[in-house]
Scaffold this active site. Structure first.
Site, mmCIF file in Angstrom:
data_model
loop_
_atom_site.group_PDB
_atom_site.id
_atom_site.type_symbol
_atom_site.label_atom_id
_atom_site.label_comp_id
_atom_site.label_asym_id
_atom_site.label_seq_id
_atom_site.Cartn_x
_atom_site.Cartn_y
_atom_site.Cartn_z
ATOM 1 N N LYS A 22 0.839 -1.211 0.000
ATOM 2 C CA LYS A 22 0.000 0.000 0.000
ATOM 3 C C LYS A 22 0.871 1.258 0.000
ATOM 4 C CE LYS A 22 -2.672 0.968 3.767
ATOM 5 N NZ LYS A 22 -2.473 2.324 4.327
ATOM 6 N N SER A 23 1.859 1.292 0.873
ATOM 7 C CA SER A 23 2.722 2.483 0.953
ATOM 8 C C SER A 23 3.394 2.765 -0.384
ATOM 9 C CB SER A 23 3.837 2.261 1.996
ATOM 10 O OG SER A 23 3.299 2.213 3.276
ATOM 11 N N ARG A 27 2.827 5.887 -3.184
ATOM 12 C CA ARG A 27 3.993 6.691 -3.595
ATOM 13 C C ARG A 27 4.203 6.607 -5.109
ATOM 14 N NH1 ARG A 27 4.538 5.550 1.644
ATOM 15 N NH2 ARG A 27 5.979 6.694 3.003
ATOM 16 N N SER A 160 8.183 8.602 12.032
ATOM 17 C CA SER A 160 7.017 8.516 11.140
ATOM 18 C C SER A 160 7.455 8.726 9.704
ATOM 19 C CB SER A 160 5.989 9.583 11.524
ATOM 20 O OG SER A 160 5.114 9.813 10.435
ATOM 21 N N ASP A 305 2.290 -1.354 11.951
ATOM 22 C CA ASP A 305 0.940 -1.696 11.482
ATOM 23 C C ASP A 305 0.562 -3.142 11.806
ATOM 24 O OD1 ASP A 305 0.609 0.864 10.498
ATOM 25 O OD2 ASP A 305 1.226 0.342 8.464
ATOM 26 N N ARG A 336 -5.471 2.591 18.049
ATOM 27 C CA ARG A 336 -5.320 1.134 17.926
ATOM 28 C C ARG A 336 -4.924 0.455 19.229
ATOM 29 N NH1 ARG A 336 -2.874 0.554 11.913
ATOM 30 N NH2 ARG A 336 -4.878 0.703 10.818
ATOM 31 N N ARG A 378 -7.364 -2.788 9.780
ATOM 32 C CA ARG A 378 -6.494 -3.762 10.474
ATOM 33 C C ARG A 378 -7.180 -4.354 11.715
ATOM 34 N NH1 ARG A 378 -2.246 -3.418 7.057
ATOM 35 N NH2 ARG A 378 -1.634 -1.318 6.467
HETATM 36 C C1 S3P Z 1 2.962 4.756 6.299
HETATM 37 C C2 S3P Z 1 3.635 5.038 7.448
HETATM 38 C C3 S3P Z 1 3.163 4.625 8.781
HETATM 39 C C4 S3P Z 1 2.141 3.499 8.680
HETATM 40 C C5 S3P Z 1 1.103 3.771 7.652
HETATM 41 C C6 S3P Z 1 1.740 3.938 6.283
HETATM 42 C C7 S3P Z 1 3.506 5.270 5.018
HETATM 43 O O1 S3P Z 1 2.531 5.734 9.417
HETATM 44 O O2 S3P Z 1 1.535 3.297 9.934
HETATM 45 O O3 S3P Z 1 0.170 2.703 7.582
HETATM 46 O O4 S3P Z 1 3.053 4.822 3.948
HETATM 47 O O5 S3P Z 1 4.388 6.129 5.058
HETATM 48 P P1 S3P Z 1 3.397 6.837 10.221
HETATM 49 O O6 S3P Z 1 4.277 7.518 9.276
HETATM 50 O O7 S3P Z 1 2.346 7.762 10.787
HETATM 51 O O8 S3P Z 1 4.131 6.094 11.285
#
Ligand code: S3P
Length: 416
Positions: A22-23, A27, A160, A305, A336, A378
């Site tokens: 997903k990330s 992007r 983060s 996550d 969570r 989740r």
């Molecule tokens: C993510 C970063 C994380 C993660 C989120 C996706 C990302 O969050 O929990 O599901 O794609 O950069 P944080 O950057 O708030 O830790």
């Protein structure tokens, strides 16, 4: 669907293809939408969050044509518009960073959950760079009026990737370099992908730096999402069964779950490692006897996550497992810590919340119960794993799993 009843499984033995990451999907869409040129992104995740990113890219002026899991993206100069980020914190925060240095006026909004999540973690440092941002009490909706940005040297109080990425993206158009230092290293997909697209990015441990750069379109093949693989992996371990998850991204900043599980006795093998924009492998899980675990410190961002489903697994391990240093869980799609405790308690688990984590006294049988997903994907999937390996579960508002894992119940649990 209002509710879904999942019965106790009789053993578990599955081979599944991993859901795309997903990330990285978000992007790949946003970066190519902004870049100069055309790119093809293969194995794109077609989940609600990624579709929110696709819709934002189109509104900003880019062309994104979807052909199954393949996206053909033609970048364009972004123009003023109103954006709906849906449930996707990654889309919202990365766009706030990227758009704050561009000409135009942009408004960003999202669903009720996203409107409740903190944005000052990105808007405060961006304002230090000169960004003109009007938020709603530190939250969405946010209005950006493009402004010239200066460089920044920033010690982030939180590990983060969304904060780090927002600042690095703002740095593409800043007058001087942007440096971000994290308490612990968070996922580094932005750094890897921007480097591959010609950006002047340098990394050294917990420090990432970018100098003003032009981005060129780049084809990507998105690897599988270890955060999605976590569900069949943990279900196999809860149920004393086995599984193979194929094509899982094994970037070191994401594989905390594998290190943790192997460290507490799980028989997990990584096979067939392949290189790409990031490494990818097949994960094989065999029946295992696990010791309880402690999650704390630098491993937290490497499995953040996966903590809800790891807590479900802890219910099946004799002894006390502990999660600490995970206050960030309180600002995810739901709080969570509270939602994991509520979900697993409803199934009879012995779990208590602490300020920054949870304590699970495992090895006691779970019972059938009703869990409200609270519209957090989740939490819905964690309840499904705990119920399938325990004594069954009724999940209210189960469809939110599609935020990251379309057809989760069919593919992973085997529900028709
Ligand atoms: C993510 C970063 C994380 C993660 C989120 C996706 C990302 O969050 O929990 O599901 O794609 O950069 P944080 O950057 O708030 O830790």
């Amino acid at each position: 669907m209002d509710e879904l009843v999942i019965k106790k499984l009789d053993g578990y033995d599955k081979t599944v293809e991993c859901m795309p990451d997903k990330s990285m999907s978000i992007r790949a869409v946003l970066f190519n939408a902004y870049a100069t040129g055309k790119a093809t992104v293969r194995n794109l995740l077609l989940s609600d969050d990624v579709l929110s990113a696709v819709e934002c890219a189109r509104r900003l002026g880019a062309s994104v044509e979807l052909d199954g899991n393949t996206a053909h993206i033609t970048g364009a100069p972004f123009g003023s518009c109103a954006l709906d980020c849906g449930n996707s914190g990654t889309t919202a925060r990365l766009l706030i960073g990227l758009l704050s240095g561009l000409n135009g006026v942009f408004t960003l909004d999202g669903d009720e959950s996203l409107r409740s999540r903190p944005m000052r973690r990105v808007t405060d440092p961006l304002k230090k760079m000169g960004a003109e941002i009007y938020d709603t009490d530190g939250r969405l909706p946010v209005k950006l009026v493009g402004a010239p940005l200066s460089g920044l040297d920033y010690d982030s109080p939180v590990a983060s990737a969304q904060v780090k990425s927002a600042l690095l993206l703002a740095g593409l158009n800043a007058a001087a370099p942007v440096t971000v230092r994290e308490p612990w290293l968070s996922r580094d997909h932005t750094e890897n992908m921007l480097k591959a697209m010609n950006a002047k990015v340098e990394t050294n441990g917990v420090v990432a730096q970018i100098a003003p750069s032009l981005l060129y379109a780049r084809d990507f093949i998105v690897p599988g999402d270890v955060s999605s693989a976590a569900f069949p992996i943990c279900l196999a371990l809860c149920a004393g069964g086995r599984c193979t998850v194929k094509n899982v991204g094994v970037n070191k900043t994401r594989t905390g779950i594998l290190d943790l599980l192997i460290g507490c006795g799980a028989r997990i093998r990584t096979e067939n490692v392949r290189d790409g924009i990031e490494p990818c492998a097949d994960i094989v899980v065999e029946p295992s006897t696990l010791a309880p675990f402690e999650i704390s410190g630098a491993i937290v961002p490497r499995l953040v996550d996966e903590i809800p489903v790891l807590c479900a697994l802890a219910c099946f391990i004799d002894g006390t497992s502990v999660v600490k240093d995970a206050r960030e869980l309180r600002v995810k799609e739901t709080d969570r810590i509270a939602s994991t405790v509520a979900a697993l308690s409803a199934l009879g688990a012995d779990i208590t919340a602490t300020d920054d984590g949870m304590i699970i006294r495992g090895g006691k049988p779970l019972k059938f119960g009703t869990v409200d997903s609270e519209l957090d994907h989740r939490i819905a999937m964690t309840a499904a794993v705990a119920g399938a390996a325990g004594d069954g579960v009724r999940i209210l508002r189960p469809d939110c799993a599609s935020v990251s894992y379309p057809d989760f119940y069919g593919e992973v649990i085997g529900v028709d």
